[in-house]
Design a protein around this motif. Structure first.
Motif, PDB file in Angstrom:
ATOM      1  N   UNK A 165       0.834  -1.206   0.000  1.00  0.00           N
ATOM      2  CA  UNK A 165       0.000   0.000   0.000  1.00  0.00           C
ATOM      3  C   UNK A 165       0.863   1.249   0.000  1.00  0.00           C
ATOM      4  N   UNK A 166       0.507   2.222  -0.833  1.00  0.00           N
ATOM      5  CA  UNK A 166       1.247   3.480  -0.904  1.00  0.00           C
ATOM      6  C   UNK A 166       0.780   4.388   0.229  1.00  0.00           C
ATOM      7  N   UNK A 167       1.700   4.794   1.089  1.00  0.00           N
ATOM      8  CA  UNK A 167       1.351   5.607   2.258  1.00  0.00           C
ATOM      9  C   UNK A 167       0.811   6.963   1.818  1.00  0.00           C
ATOM     10  N   UNK A 168      -0.295   7.353   2.414  1.00  0.00           N
ATOM     11  CA  UNK A 168      -0.930   8.629   2.115  1.00  0.00           C
ATOM     12  C   UNK A 168      -1.779   9.061   3.289  1.00  0.00           C
ATOM     13  N   UNK A 169      -2.161  10.315   3.316  1.00  0.00           N
ATOM     14  CA  UNK A 169      -3.072  10.793   4.342  1.00  0.00           C
ATOM     15  C   UNK A 169      -4.452  10.180   4.125  1.00  0.00           C
ATOM     16  N   UNK A 170      -5.116   9.895   5.220  1.00  0.00           N
ATOM     17  CA  UNK A 170      -6.444   9.299   5.128  1.00  0.00           C
ATOM     18  C   UNK A 170      -7.457  10.327   4.641  1.00  0.00           C
ATOM     19  N   UNK A 171      -8.255   9.903   3.661  1.00  0.00           N
ATOM     20  CA  UNK A 171      -9.339  10.748   3.150  1.00  0.00           C
ATOM     21  C   UNK A 171     -10.699  10.089   3.321  1.00  0.00           C
ATOM     22  N   UNK A 172     -10.752   8.765   3.126  1.00  0.00           N
ATOM     23  CA  UNK A 172     -12.028   8.043   3.171  1.00  0.00           C
ATOM     24  C   UNK A 172     -11.869   6.791   4.028  1.00  0.00           C
ATOM     25  N   UNK A 173     -12.668   6.702   5.079  1.00  0.00           N
ATOM     26  CA  UNK A 173     -12.638   5.574   6.009  1.00  0.00           C
ATOM     27  C   UNK A 173     -13.976   4.853   5.939  1.00  0.00           C
ATOM     28  N   UNK A 244     -24.725  -9.604  -1.866  1.00  0.00           N
ATOM     29  CA  UNK A 244     -24.621 -10.756  -0.966  1.00  0.00           C
ATOM     30  C   UNK A 244     -23.183 -11.268  -0.802  1.00  0.00           C
ATOM     31  N   UNK A 245     -22.337 -10.977  -1.775  1.00  0.00           N
ATOM     32  CA  UNK A 245     -20.976 -11.498  -1.762  1.00  0.00           C
ATOM     33  C   UNK A 245     -20.030 -10.468  -1.142  1.00  0.00           C
ATOM     34  N   UNK A 246     -19.380 -10.824  -0.036  1.00  0.00           N
ATOM     35  CA  UNK A 246     -18.517  -9.875   0.652  1.00  0.00           C
ATOM     36  C   UNK A 246     -17.300  -9.506  -0.184  1.00  0.00           C
ATOM     37  N   UNK A 247     -16.732 -10.453  -0.910  1.00  0.00           N
ATOM     38  CA  UNK A 247     -15.566 -10.139  -1.733  1.00  0.00           C
ATOM     39  C   UNK A 247     -15.898  -9.092  -2.791  1.00  0.00           C
ATOM     40  N   UNK A 248     -17.070  -9.225  -3.413  1.00  0.00           N
ATOM     41  CA  UNK A 248     -17.491  -8.210  -4.382  1.00  0.00           C
ATOM     42  C   UNK A 248     -17.682  -6.860  -3.707  1.00  0.00           C
ATOM     43  N   UNK A 249     -18.252  -6.884  -2.508  1.00  0.00           N
ATOM     44  CA  UNK A 249     -18.476  -5.651  -1.758  1.00  0.00           C
ATOM     45  C   UNK A 249     -17.151  -4.972  -1.424  1.00  0.00           C
ATOM     46  N   UNK A 250     -16.190  -5.758  -0.939  1.00  0.00           N
ATOM     47  CA  UNK A 250     -14.889  -5.184  -0.584  1.00  0.00           C
ATOM     48  C   UNK A 250     -14.176  -4.627  -1.808  1.00  0.00           C
ATOM     49  N   UNK A 251     -14.330  -5.293  -2.952  1.00  0.00           N
ATOM     50  CA  UNK A 251     -13.727  -4.807  -4.188  1.00  0.00           C
ATOM     51  C   UNK A 251     -14.264  -3.424  -4.544  1.00  0.00           C
ATOM     52  N   UNK A 252     -15.582  -3.236  -4.385  1.00  0.00           N
ATOM     53  CA  UNK A 252     -16.192  -1.935  -4.673  1.00  0.00           C
ATOM     54  C   UNK A 252     -15.735  -0.891  -3.657  1.00  0.00           C
ATOM     55  N   UNK A 253     -15.720  -1.264  -2.381  1.00  0.00           N
ATOM     56  CA  UNK A 253     -15.336  -0.314  -1.336  1.00  0.00           C
ATOM     57  C   UNK A 253     -13.878   0.121  -1.464  1.00  0.00           C
ATOM     58  N   UNK A 254     -13.014  -0.823  -1.856  1.00  0.00           N
ATOM     59  CA  UNK A 254     -11.585  -0.516  -1.949  1.00  0.00           C
ATOM     60  C   UNK A 254     -11.230   0.103  -3.295  1.00  0.00           C
ATOM     61  N   UNK A 255     -11.620  -0.549  -4.369  1.00  0.00           N
ATOM     62  CA  UNK A 255     -11.179  -0.128  -5.701  1.00  0.00           C
ATOM     63  C   UNK A 255     -12.161   0.793  -6.414  1.00  0.00           C
ATOM     64  N   UNK A 256     -13.452   0.671  -6.067  1.00  0.00           N
ATOM     65  CA  UNK A 256     -14.453   1.518  -6.710  1.00  0.00           C
ATOM     66  C   UNK A 256     -14.644   2.836  -5.986  1.00  0.00           C
ATOM     67  N   UNK A 257     -14.791   2.783  -4.671  1.00  0.00           N
ATOM     68  CA  UNK A 257     -15.035   3.992  -3.885  1.00  0.00           C
ATOM     69  C   UNK A 257     -13.765   4.578  -3.282  1.00  0.00           C
ATOM     70  N   UNK A 258     -12.648   3.901  -3.493  1.00  0.00           N
ATOM     71  CA  UNK A 258     -11.315   4.426  -3.133  1.00  0.00           C
ATOM     72  C   UNK A 258     -11.197   4.769  -1.651  1.00  0.00           C
ATOM     73  N   UNK A 259     -11.693   3.886  -0.801  1.00  0.00           N
ATOM     74  CA  UNK A 259     -11.482   4.069   0.624  1.00  0.00           C
ATOM     75  C   UNK A 259     -10.022   3.798   0.968  1.00  0.00           C
ATOM     76  N   UNK A 260      -9.531   4.487   2.003  1.00  0.00           N
ATOM     77  CA  UNK A 260      -8.133   4.365   2.413  1.00  0.00           C
ATOM     78  C   UNK A 260      -7.955   3.471   3.628  1.00  0.00           C
ATOM     79  N   UNK A 261      -9.040   3.205   4.350  1.00  0.00           N
ATOM     80  CA  UNK A 261      -8.957   2.434   5.583  1.00  0.00           C
ATOM     81  C   UNK A 261     -10.237   1.624   5.738  1.00  0.00           C
ATOM     82  N   UNK A 262     -10.073   0.306   5.892  1.00  0.00           N
ATOM     83  CA  UNK A 262     -11.198  -0.605   6.066  1.00  0.00           C
ATOM     84  C   UNK A 262     -11.264  -1.016   7.524  1.00  0.00           C
TER      85      UNK A 262
END
Length: 296
Positions: A165-173, A244-262
């Motif tokens: 992970x590339x270190x950056x300031x948190x913007x989206x949690x 219903x699928x958590x992996x799909x959900x996490x993919x959207x949250x991480x890569x689609x919505x660009x969250x910095x912290x899960x």
């Protein structure tokens, strides 16, 4: 700048740690590249929230010159000289750059101590956050501490930082939870962190396995009752996920919505879907951002 950077023998003697009066971040280090990467992110957090840093080495240092000096009350403590190209030397250089708050660093050696002693130390000295660097299961990490044993018995959260992970300031949690079991205390902690970074928080409802989805109106009413009424931060938002699928959900949250912290809670529904029953020495490959795990 390091405040007399030093290595002290691990002890629960409160005399040694009276200096740790303010908020403290504990970084678990095995002297690996992943550990140093996590320590650099811990430094960014410490500079932002104005906390001190305690580096706990789980591997014995080799070929490091040491000497004894007085450490208060006439006692002698083992102190090591930090070369400029060492792990802590590089952190010192990073801490010297820029303006703003400069965390104090303390380094302790716990290589010959077990998890129980570390747990007691964490709880007695009110550690605010534990940080550990992680490889992914595609890379392979070193065997280390039993993170499950520690997280089961401490009061503060554990932050796992992927080496890639590339270190950056948190913007989206984002906090993933079933709103029927949402922890107000978790959101309060996240709000404290987010406020310092001027970041936003998304509470993402994802129904626990085996439970029905929530209607939008009912899910929002739970959010208002459990979060909005108790946590006063104007950058907290709600997302009712129907997938219903958590992996799909996490993919959207991480890569689609660009969250910095899960964020998840230990031993609750989504934790076990990500890790199984236990945290291993490697993060699952689909967790590509820092993962904050709160005690159950």
């Amino acid at each position: 700048m390091f405040q007399n950077a030093f290595l002290i023998t691990f002890t629960l003697n409160t005399r040694i740690f009276k200096q740790i009066m303010m908020k403290t971040i504990l970084v678990i280090s095995d002297n690996s590249a992943a550990a140093e990467h996590a320590a650099r992110f811990a430094l960014l957090i410490a500079q932002t929230v104005r906390s001190n840093i305690l580096i706990a080495n789980i591997c014995a240092e080799k070929n490091q010159p040491d000497h004894k000096v007085l450490a208060g009350e006439g006692a002698e403590e083992l102190i090591a000289t930090e070369p400029e190209n060492s792990f802590t030397g590089r952190l010192e250089a990073a801490n010297d750059t820029g303006d703003g708050f400069k965390p104090a660093f303390t380094e302790i050696n716990i290589s010959d101590h077990d998890e129980q002693q570390l747990i007691e130390f964490i709880n007695q000295d009110h550690i605010w956050l534990i940080v550990k660097g992680m490889c992914t299961d595609q890379i392979g990490g070193k065997p280390g501490l039993n993170l499950n044993a520690i997280l089961n018995r401490v009061q503060c959260p554990l932050l796992l930082v992927p080496k890639s992970w590339v270190i950056k300031k948190l913007e989206h949690i984002v906090y993933v939870a079933d709103m029927r079991y949402c922890r107000t205390k978790v959101v309060r902690y996240l709000a404290e962190l987010a406020q310092e970074f001027k970041a936003d928080i998304s509470v993402a409802h994802f129904s626990a396995k085996g439970l029905p989805n929530l209607g939008d109106e009912y899910a929002l009413s739970l959010f208002n009752a459990e979060v909005s009424s108790h946590v006063h931060y104007d950058q907290i938002f709600f997302n009712n996920i129907k997938e219903k699928d958590l992996n799909n959900t996490l993919d959207v949250l991480i890569n689609g919505l660009h969250n910095d912290l899960l964020t998840i809670v230990n031993h609750r529904f989504h934790f076990e879907e990500i890790f199984g029953r236990y945290i291993t020495d490697n993060l699952p490959s689909f967790i590509t951002i820092p993962l904050l795990i709160f005690p159950y």
